[in-house]
Design a protein around this motif. Structure first.
Motif, mmCIF file in Angstrom:
data_model
loop_
_atom_site.group_PDB
_atom_site.id
_atom_site.type_symbol
_atom_site.label_atom_id
_atom_site.label_comp_id
_atom_site.label_asym_id
_atom_site.label_seq_id
_atom_site.Cartn_x
_atom_site.Cartn_y
_atom_site.Cartn_z
ATOM 1 N N TYR A 107 -4.551 -1.052 -5.356
ATOM 2 C CA TYR A 107 -5.320 -1.749 -4.326
ATOM 3 C C TYR A 107 -6.514 -2.464 -4.950
ATOM 4 C CZ TYR A 107 -4.822 -1.932 0.713
ATOM 5 O OH TYR A 107 -4.523 -2.327 1.988
ATOM 6 N N ALA A 108 -7.170 -1.790 -5.899
ATOM 7 C CA ALA A 108 -8.345 -2.379 -6.542
ATOM 8 C C ALA A 108 -7.928 -3.236 -7.739
ATOM 9 C CB ALA A 108 -9.296 -1.275 -7.003
ATOM 10 N N PHE B 285 -10.507 2.505 -1.256
ATOM 11 C CA PHE B 285 -9.257 2.978 -1.863
ATOM 12 C C PHE B 285 -8.936 2.153 -3.098
ATOM 13 C CE2 PHE B 285 -4.463 3.128 -1.899
ATOM 14 C CZ PHE B 285 -4.385 4.456 -2.304
ATOM 15 N N LEU B 286 -8.902 2.794 -4.252
ATOM 16 C CA LEU B 286 -8.637 2.059 -5.480
ATOM 17 C C LEU B 286 -7.142 1.917 -5.733
ATOM 18 C CD1 LEU B 286 -11.372 3.497 -7.880
ATOM 19 C CD2 LEU B 286 -11.491 1.575 -6.268
ATOM 20 N N GLY B 287 -6.398 2.988 -5.466
ATOM 21 C CA GLY B 287 -4.962 2.911 -5.697
ATOM 22 C C GLY B 287 -4.349 4.279 -5.848
ATOM 23 N N SER B 288 -3.059 4.277 -6.156
ATOM 24 C CA SER B 288 -2.360 5.555 -6.257
ATOM 25 C C SER B 288 -1.194 5.450 -7.222
ATOM 26 C CB SER B 288 -1.831 5.978 -4.892
ATOM 27 O OG SER B 288 -0.685 5.224 -4.570
ATOM 28 N N VAL B 289 -0.734 6.594 -7.663
ATOM 29 C CA VAL B 289 0.487 6.664 -8.471
ATOM 30 C C VAL B 289 1.477 7.570 -7.741
ATOM 31 C CG1 VAL B 289 1.500 7.475 -10.638
ATOM 32 C CG2 VAL B 289 -0.710 6.302 -10.652
ATOM 33 N N SER C 299 -9.623 -0.780 4.176
ATOM 34 C CA SER C 299 -9.531 0.357 3.257
ATOM 35 C C SER C 299 -9.751 -0.054 1.802
ATOM 36 C CB SER C 299 -8.179 1.065 3.401
ATOM 37 O OG SER C 299 -7.125 0.131 3.371
ATOM 38 N N LEU D 192 -7.486 7.978 -14.359
ATOM 39 C CA LEU D 192 -6.802 6.697 -14.537
ATOM 40 C C LEU D 192 -7.473 5.569 -13.748
ATOM 41 C CD1 LEU D 192 -4.115 5.785 -15.933
ATOM 42 C CD2 LEU D 192 -2.994 6.132 -13.741
ATOM 43 N N THR D 193 -7.863 5.862 -12.523
ATOM 44 C CA THR D 193 -8.418 4.816 -11.657
ATOM 45 C C THR D 193 -9.942 4.790 -11.690
ATOM 46 O OG1 THR D 193 -8.510 6.307 -9.753
ATOM 47 C CG2 THR D 193 -6.474 5.034 -10.037
ATOM 48 N N GLY E 101 0.760 -1.250 0.000
ATOM 49 C CA GLY E 101 0.000 0.000 0.000
ATOM 50 C C GLY E 101 0.791 1.300 0.000
ATOM 51 N N ALA F 81 -0.709 6.999 0.511
ATOM 52 C CA ALA F 81 -1.253 5.658 0.254
ATOM 53 C C ALA F 81 -0.981 4.752 1.449
ATOM 54 C CB ALA F 81 -0.630 5.071 -1.011
ATOM 55 N N HIS F 82 0.209 4.873 2.012
ATOM 56 C CA HIS F 82 0.591 4.072 3.171
ATOM 57 C C HIS F 82 -0.340 4.344 4.351
ATOM 58 C CE1 HIS F 82 2.993 2.283 6.286
ATOM 59 N NE2 HIS F 82 3.302 3.454 6.802
ATOM 60 N N VAL G 281 -5.290 1.466 7.400
ATOM 61 C CA VAL G 281 -6.605 1.231 7.988
ATOM 62 C C VAL G 281 -7.143 -0.095 7.448
ATOM 63 C CG1 VAL G 281 -8.958 2.117 8.245
ATOM 64 C CG2 VAL G 281 -7.028 3.721 8.082
ATOM 65 N N THR H 119 -3.924 2.911 3.534
ATOM 66 C CA THR H 119 -4.007 1.450 3.562
ATOM 67 C C THR H 119 -3.599 0.874 4.918
ATOM 68 O OG1 THR H 119 -1.765 1.218 2.675
ATOM 69 C CG2 THR H 119 -3.569 1.254 1.085
ATOM 70 N N SER I 6 5.724 4.894 -8.728
ATOM 71 C CA SER I 6 5.096 3.624 -8.386
ATOM 72 C C SER I 6 3.595 3.714 -8.570
ATOM 73 C CB SER I 6 5.394 3.278 -6.932
ATOM 74 O OG SER I 6 4.583 4.057 -6.088
ATOM 75 N N THR J 150 0.208 2.162 -6.654
ATOM 76 C CA THR J 150 -0.412 1.330 -5.631
ATOM 77 C C THR J 150 -1.738 0.853 -6.198
ATOM 78 O OG1 THR J 150 0.595 2.640 -3.889
ATOM 79 C CG2 THR J 150 -1.235 1.227 -3.250
#
Lengths: 420, 420
Positions: A311-312, B304-308, B300, B348-349, A287, B291-292, B297, B295, A307, A309
């Protein structure tokens, strides 16, 4: 061996608002210098309590370090107690520290008030080591009445206290007959402490009587092996220590990632920088922790591109290009998905290397994998590799172990590529 | 008010290898219960030192808590000392703890050795609170010889020690006449402590004599304001506390993000979950920290779908779609880039909301921005907003403040959207 005691002063510690990290930092530095900390005590901002505790500790230990209680506000009464128990007759203003007070307040755009000037006043029995990082002076009281012991008083602000340690150690060395002690550390990742200790036992048992190996484990950095020589300063200790260290390194092979006290993210960064290589990562269960570790190294922008992340599942598929079929057939926590994630982020960012994680940090597992399972994928110019680990910690520590294992797995892959 | 002392046992603390967090956790819980911790002491694994320290502390405080020194290995000699100073005549095996030992080893697939069984043995003067998280029992020694004080012995493993606190507080309440003390906390983000204290001064000064407001600041979570009532239990304290709390909440308005002790990432997650919304983020200077936090939690993945993490300009452009022209004209650290990053990761997400950071965490700034500058962008279904902050901390703390500020900025945007 000299005995020491560390006294921390501050109500904020006793009510649990602030975690005392100064004592640990001091203790670590003292231990490496060959000084044995026998007690740490935390007390509140009470005159009687401070005086009584310091006198007790001075009577038990040859050196006492006290931190905190030196700020300009009314809670900070330590200096008055130090004046009293050292038999000082008054205060003197220290010109070097006064200059620092002026400089610091000037840089912050603040006027200098009488309360600030008083920061540079010290009991007349004190020697001053100028605090380069703050307004409160570091004070040394030698040959304290009653005990003859030495008392060092440090500021409580953590970065000021830690910043004071080198000057204090130098002062100690100049005034105390310290036993000669040499240390060398190597960092190891990828083997449990018990297995490592078994592996090293024959060599460790054959160490000369004046050498000792310490195991210092940590979730994020692995095991620090510290080889110490408590020699009689006959002169050949450095060579003998190096000779043993060479043997240790040969035994460890690629388990060792550095021959100094450092961490995986710094080591990996150094390799990448040295060879002009770039890095990206794709994180699921970690994460963001891997990216966070990598970017905690100042200068990481030279090799870290970025990077994702993911998660989905949708982000794994649409951003990283993991084929839906692979997820359907192999499951999200699988070698195939870890490989596709690493490949995907490598393609997306154009980096030379990429590392990816997919797993279950907790609190629960799924029907196929126990909690604590992680698949790590690493992709580079010569191909893709994956590995699976299962850890048995809580969510927070599992995430740390996953991230550290990923950094180490990538490190090994790059080293192998470079050696071929 | 009852006085307490906390004693931590373990050589690993005195050499600085392990940071003692148990004392802080205990101190915080005790303070909220109305028990005053007057001393914390850390000592090594020495029989004489443990016995002497515990007896001294028992003579000074009504309750002494000791942690550590209860494992199955030879270093752990605390239990023998406890038997001796409590006047026990022998050991008895505690069936409830024995069952736990069997259960824990069984789950780890390990055989039960005599050394493990001995973990369930306690001095006959001890009452046992079963340690649900480990093999070493929690022991209570009441009415200790000489002092009449109470001694609680806790395991040293941090999650076991922290896990023992609720049962210990319940035991304390059942056996000691504790002063009635009520606390309510609210969490505040986005105002410095000094400014907040000025804002609240008129209300705070008018508080009844039995109420007190404490400011408990933290880099990642902002300021916890704790309102306490030290009433005489005449019965109307809960209502009076609630009435003052309502006034405080009204004064704080949107500065308050929760009316209990929690953090921004949990609060934001709760809002998103409650309204069926999803989140993504794009990080430059925070490098994965946002993001850390999100996530960290558990659960999550529901929102939370994700991150760049777009550390490199190329990733900002090619992955997030930030126009090269914008970067050229406005600079990487700009409102425009923060906005484009947030918009880019949202697209994007496919998330409902997105937050982005671009800035300079340190060690140095650039020609346009001082070190500590961050631009935060937030994007949602109703548009995009940006904000700039400048913090004056070191790299590590700047990253934390940037991340916390980003979470809070997004929280405020979502709340505004929801209220319209």
């Amino acid at each position: 061996m000299i005995n020491a005691s560390v006294v921390t002063i501050g109500d904020e510690i006793l009510i649990g608002q602030v975690l005392d990290t100064n004592s640990q930092q001091l203790a670590r530095a003292l231990e490496e210098t060959g000084i044995r900390v026998v007690r740490m005590v935390s007390i509140g901002d009470s005159k009687e309590e401070i005086a009584q505790t310091l006198l007790t500790e001075l009577s038990r230990a040859q050196v006492v370090f006290c931190t905190g209680g030196l700020g300009p506000t009314k809670d900070d009464i330590t200096k008055a107690v130090l004046a009293q128990i050292s038999g000082s007759r008054g205060y003197v203003r220290h010109p070097g520290q006064m200059q620092k007070v002026v400089e610091i307040l000037h840089n912050r755009g603040l006027d200098i008030l009488p309360i600030n000037e008083k920061q540079a006043d010290v009991p007349d029995k004190a020697e001053v080591i100028v605090n380069q990082l703050g307004t409160a002076p570091i004070m040394v009281f030698r040959d304290m009445p009653g005990s003859g012991s030495t008392l060092y008083s440090l500021p409580g602000v953590p970065h000021e206290a830690v910043g004071a340690i080198p000057a204090i150690l130098a002062d100690l060395r100049a005034h105390q007959p310290l036993s000669s002690i040499l240390h060398r550390s190597v960092m190891v990742y990828g083997m449990a402490e018990s297995a490592l200790s078994e592996k090293l036992a024959p060599w460790e048992d054959a160490l000369p009587a004046d050498m000792h190996l310490a195991y210092l484990p940590n979730t994020l950095t692995g095991i620090r092996l510290r080889l110490s020589c408590y020699g009689d300063a006959s002169g050949d200790e450095p060579e003998r220590l190096e000779a043993q260290l060479s043997q240790l390194k040969a035994l460890l092979g690629p388990l060792m990632y550095a021959d100094e006290d450092t961490d995986l993210e710094t080591t990996l960064g150094r390799i990448l920088k040295e060879h002009g290589l770039t890095l990206s990562c794709a994180e699921s269960c970690t994460g963001g922790e891997i990216a966070h570790l990598i970017t905690s190294v100042a200068g990481s922008s030279a090799y870290f591109l970025g990077s994702v992340t993911s998660y989905a599942v949708s982000v794994k598929e649409q951003v990283l290009g993991v084929p839906p079929q692979v997820i359907r057939e192999c499951g999200v926590v699988s070698s195939e998905v870890a490989a596709a994630m690493a490949q995907g982020v490598r393609r997306l960012t154009g980096s030379d290397y990429a590392v990816a994680t997919t797993g279950l940090a907790g609190p629960s597992g799924d029907e196929h994998n126990p909690v604590g399972t992680v698949w790590i994928g690493a992709a580079g110019p010569r191909g893709i590799k994956t590995v699976r680990f299962v850890y048995k910690n809580d969510r927070k520590r599992n995430i740390e172990r996953f991230a550290a294992s990923a950094l180490n797995f990538l490190r090994l892959m790059i080293l192998e590529d470079l050696s071929n």
